[in-house]
Write a protein that holds these residues in place. Sequence first.
Motif, PDB file in Angstrom:
ATOM      1  N   GLN A  54      -8.351 -15.610   1.589  1.00  0.00           N
ATOM      2  CA  GLN A  54      -8.649 -14.346   2.252  1.00  0.00           C
ATOM      3  C   GLN A  54      -8.550 -14.494   3.766  1.00  0.00           C
ATOM      4  OE1 GLN A  54     -12.467 -12.668   1.270  1.00  0.00           O
ATOM      5  NE2 GLN A  54     -12.099 -10.792   2.436  1.00  0.00           N
ATOM      6  N   LEU A  55      -8.977 -15.640   4.295  1.00  0.00           N
ATOM      7  CA  LEU A  55      -8.874 -15.885   5.733  1.00  0.00           C
ATOM      8  C   LEU A  55      -7.418 -15.911   6.173  1.00  0.00           C
ATOM      9  CD1 LEU A  55      -9.710 -16.742   8.566  1.00  0.00           C
ATOM     10  CD2 LEU A  55     -10.063 -19.067   7.686  1.00  0.00           C
ATOM     11  N   VAL A  56      -6.564 -16.595   5.435  1.00  0.00           N
ATOM     12  CA  VAL A  56      -5.152 -16.666   5.818  1.00  0.00           C
ATOM     13  C   VAL A  56      -4.497 -15.295   5.690  1.00  0.00           C
ATOM     14  CG1 VAL A  56      -2.916 -17.697   5.287  1.00  0.00           C
ATOM     15  CG2 VAL A  56      -4.972 -19.112   5.271  1.00  0.00           C
ATOM     16  N   GLU A  57      -4.874 -14.542   4.687  1.00  0.00           N
ATOM     17  CA  GLU A  57      -4.358 -13.174   4.559  1.00  0.00           C
ATOM     18  C   GLU A  57      -4.734 -12.350   5.784  1.00  0.00           C
ATOM     19  OE1 GLU A  57      -4.980  -9.272   1.653  1.00  0.00           O
ATOM     20  OE2 GLU A  57      -5.523 -11.268   0.925  1.00  0.00           O
ATOM     21  N   ALA A  58      -6.006 -12.430   6.186  1.00  0.00           N
ATOM     22  CA  ALA A  58      -6.458 -11.672   7.356  1.00  0.00           C
ATOM     23  C   ALA A  58      -5.771 -12.157   8.624  1.00  0.00           C
ATOM     24  CB  ALA A  58      -7.977 -11.802   7.502  1.00  0.00           C
ATOM     25  N   SER A  59      -5.587 -13.463   8.742  1.00  0.00           N
ATOM     26  CA  SER A  59      -4.953 -14.000   9.947  1.00  0.00           C
ATOM     27  C   SER A  59      -3.477 -13.623  10.012  1.00  0.00           C
ATOM     28  CB  SER A  59      -5.121 -15.518  10.016  1.00  0.00           C
ATOM     29  OG  SER A  59      -4.335 -16.181   9.052  1.00  0.00           O
ATOM     30  N   THR A  60      -2.826 -13.523   8.871  1.00  0.00           N
ATOM     31  CA  THR A  60      -1.427 -13.099   8.841  1.00  0.00           C
ATOM     32  C   THR A  60      -1.293 -11.668   9.332  1.00  0.00           C
ATOM     33  OG1 THR A  60      -0.954 -14.581   6.990  1.00  0.00           O
ATOM     34  CG2 THR A  60       0.590 -12.771   7.353  1.00  0.00           C
ATOM     35  N   LEU A  61      -2.170 -10.801   8.858  1.00  0.00           N
ATOM     36  CA  LEU A  61      -2.143  -9.407   9.306  1.00  0.00           C
ATOM     37  C   LEU A  61      -2.489  -9.301  10.794  1.00  0.00           C
ATOM     38  CD1 LEU A  61      -3.884  -7.756   6.220  1.00  0.00           C
ATOM     39  CD2 LEU A  61      -1.446  -7.660   6.802  1.00  0.00           C
ATOM     40  N   ALA A  62      -3.432 -10.131  11.253  1.00  0.00           N
ATOM     41  CA  ALA A  62      -3.798 -10.111  12.671  1.00  0.00           C
ATOM     42  C   ALA A  62      -2.638 -10.575  13.537  1.00  0.00           C
ATOM     43  CB  ALA A  62      -5.022 -11.000  12.910  1.00  0.00           C
ATOM     44  N   ALA A  63      -1.965 -11.639  13.107  1.00  0.00           N
ATOM     45  CA  ALA A  63      -0.799 -12.121  13.854  1.00  0.00           C
ATOM     46  C   ALA A  63       0.279 -11.047  13.892  1.00  0.00           C
ATOM     47  CB  ALA A  63      -0.258 -13.404  13.216  1.00  0.00           C
ATOM     48  N   GLY A  64       0.456 -10.345  12.791  1.00  0.00           N
ATOM     49  CA  GLY A  64       1.437  -9.274  12.752  1.00  0.00           C
ATOM     50  C   GLY A  64       1.106  -8.160  13.716  1.00  0.00           C
ATOM     51  N   GLU A  65      -0.166  -7.793  13.800  1.00  0.00           N
ATOM     52  CA  GLU A  65      -0.583  -6.735  14.714  1.00  0.00           C
ATOM     53  C   GLU A  65      -0.354  -7.152  16.173  1.00  0.00           C
ATOM     54  OE1 GLU A  65      -4.614  -5.865  13.804  1.00  0.00           O
ATOM     55  OE2 GLU A  65      -4.149  -4.924  11.867  1.00  0.00           O
ATOM     56  N   PRO A 117      -0.931 -14.753  -3.915  1.00  0.00           N
ATOM     57  CA  PRO A 117      -0.194 -13.482  -3.826  1.00  0.00           C
ATOM     58  C   PRO A 117      -0.654 -12.592  -2.687  1.00  0.00           C
ATOM     59  CG  PRO A 117      -1.719 -13.464  -5.690  1.00  0.00           C
ATOM     60  CD  PRO A 117      -1.682 -14.871  -5.186  1.00  0.00           C
ATOM     61  N   GLY A 118      -1.932 -12.638  -2.345  1.00  0.00           N
ATOM     62  CA  GLY A 118      -2.407 -11.814  -1.248  1.00  0.00           C
ATOM     63  C   GLY A 118      -1.819 -12.232   0.086  1.00  0.00           C
ATOM     64  N   VAL A 119      -1.618 -13.533   0.255  1.00  0.00           N
ATOM     65  CA  VAL A 119      -1.025 -14.047   1.487  1.00  0.00           C
ATOM     66  C   VAL A 119       0.441 -13.639   1.563  1.00  0.00           C
ATOM     67  CG1 VAL A 119      -0.448 -16.138   2.772  1.00  0.00           C
ATOM     68  CG2 VAL A 119      -2.663 -15.954   1.617  1.00  0.00           C
ATOM     69  N   GLU A 120       1.162 -13.814   0.471  1.00  0.00           N
ATOM     70  CA  GLU A 120       2.567 -13.380   0.446  1.00  0.00           C
ATOM     71  C   GLU A 120       2.677 -11.887   0.713  1.00  0.00           C
ATOM     72  OE1 GLU A 120       5.320 -16.177  -2.345  1.00  0.00           O
ATOM     73  OE2 GLU A 120       4.104 -14.682  -3.378  1.00  0.00           O
ATOM     74  N   SER A 121       1.796 -11.126   0.102  1.00  0.00           N
ATOM     75  CA  SER A 121       1.836  -9.672   0.282  1.00  0.00           C
ATOM     76  C   SER A 121       1.564  -9.291   1.735  1.00  0.00           C
ATOM     77  CB  SER A 121       0.798  -9.018  -0.639  1.00  0.00           C
ATOM     78  OG  SER A 121       0.752  -7.620  -0.438  1.00  0.00           O
ATOM     79  N   ALA A 123       2.296 -11.071   4.352  1.00  0.00           N
ATOM     80  CA  ALA A 123       3.528 -11.367   5.087  1.00  0.00           C
ATOM     81  C   ALA A 123       4.547 -10.258   4.880  1.00  0.00           C
ATOM     82  CB  ALA A 123       4.102 -12.706   4.640  1.00  0.00           C
ATOM     83  N   GLY A 124       4.683  -9.794   3.644  1.00  0.00           N
ATOM     84  CA  GLY A 124       5.614  -8.704   3.369  1.00  0.00           C
ATOM     85  C   GLY A 124       5.253  -7.443   4.127  1.00  0.00           C
ATOM     86  N   THR A 125       3.965  -7.153   4.206  1.00  0.00           N
ATOM     87  CA  THR A 125       3.507  -5.986   4.952  1.00  0.00           C
ATOM     88  C   THR A 125       3.881  -6.097   6.424  1.00  0.00           C
ATOM     89  OG1 THR A 125       1.659  -5.563   3.446  1.00  0.00           O
ATOM     90  CG2 THR A 125       1.454  -4.699   5.688  1.00  0.00           C
ATOM     91  N   VAL A 126       3.665  -7.281   6.996  1.00  0.00           N
ATOM     92  CA  VAL A 126       3.969  -7.485   8.412  1.00  0.00           C
ATOM     93  C   VAL A 126       5.461  -7.329   8.673  1.00  0.00           C
ATOM     94  CG1 VAL A 126       3.999  -9.171  10.290  1.00  0.00           C
ATOM     95  CG2 VAL A 126       1.956  -8.912   8.868  1.00  0.00           C
ATOM     96  N   PHE A 127       6.287  -7.963   7.853  1.00  0.00           N
ATOM     97  CA  PHE A 127       7.729  -7.837   8.054  1.00  0.00           C
ATOM     98  C   PHE A 127       8.174  -6.383   7.951  1.00  0.00           C
ATOM     99  CE2 PHE A 127       8.242 -12.458   6.666  1.00  0.00           C
ATOM    100  CZ  PHE A 127       8.537 -12.896   7.954  1.00  0.00           C
ATOM    101  N   THR A 128       7.588  -5.641   7.025  1.00  0.00           N
ATOM    102  CA  THR A 128       7.928  -4.226   6.868  1.00  0.00           C
ATOM    103  C   THR A 128       7.584  -3.442   8.128  1.00  0.00           C
ATOM    104  OG1 THR A 128       7.601  -4.323   4.464  1.00  0.00           O
ATOM    105  CG2 THR A 128       7.484  -2.152   5.499  1.00  0.00           C
ATOM    106  N   VAL A 129       6.429  -3.726   8.713  1.00  0.00           N
ATOM    107  CA  VAL A 129       6.017  -3.037   9.937  1.00  0.00           C
ATOM    108  C   VAL A 129       6.955  -3.385  11.089  1.00  0.00           C
ATOM    109  CG1 VAL A 129       4.201  -2.894  11.686  1.00  0.00           C
ATOM    110  CG2 VAL A 129       3.602  -2.814   9.259  1.00  0.00           C
TER     111      VAL A 129
END
Length: 200
Positions: A54-65, A117-121, A123-129
């Motif tokens: 969950q931490l890596v998922e959140a950090s991926t989204l934060a890096a994307g933002e 899967p949450g981490v991969e997802s 990443a996919g969200t960030v690339f889409t944005v």
Amino acid sequence: MSEADASPRERLVDSAIALVRARGVHGTGVAELLTHSRAARNSIYQHFPGGKAQLVEASTLAAGERMSGLLESLYVRGGAEGLVDGLVDWWQRELERDGFEAGCPVVAAALAGPDLPGVESAAGTVFTVWCAQLGAALAGRGLDADAAASLAGFTVSAIEGAIIQCRATKSLRPLDDARVQLGALLEMRLGAPPATGATD
């Protein structure tokens, strides 16, 4: 906000971004995250009940933002062409500063594997944005929506691939090549950049 003012949650997210950039998701352990963030042992599960995933998922989204904010500022300053050129400049500085040891945390998240899967997802969200941001910039230069989306996706792929090559070869040449070839492609598809600061 200074590092001293950051909350334990913010420090954990920042540490996850930094460590995943350098070591990948599976190479980053909970103990390392706690040491790097100077967080208490129970902090991860207090702020991220799902643990490291969950931490890596959140950090991926934060890096994307954060990168989305950079993309927006580059676009405001230089349009679509300036966005691409500025992004290459930014990554070259980052790679040199870190001795080619740290890459894109979103790519690392995308390679996390099916057991996360949450981490991969994320990443996919960030690339889409990111692709949508660049696609909107290209559409603003007159490309139709489908062409803009396709060119945006290719541009993101080219730059991310160049970053990986730079790390592997310890050279900025792949990003130099990406700059030249993407610049030529953008010029062909968009024509000359619009004039700025025109006078009467």
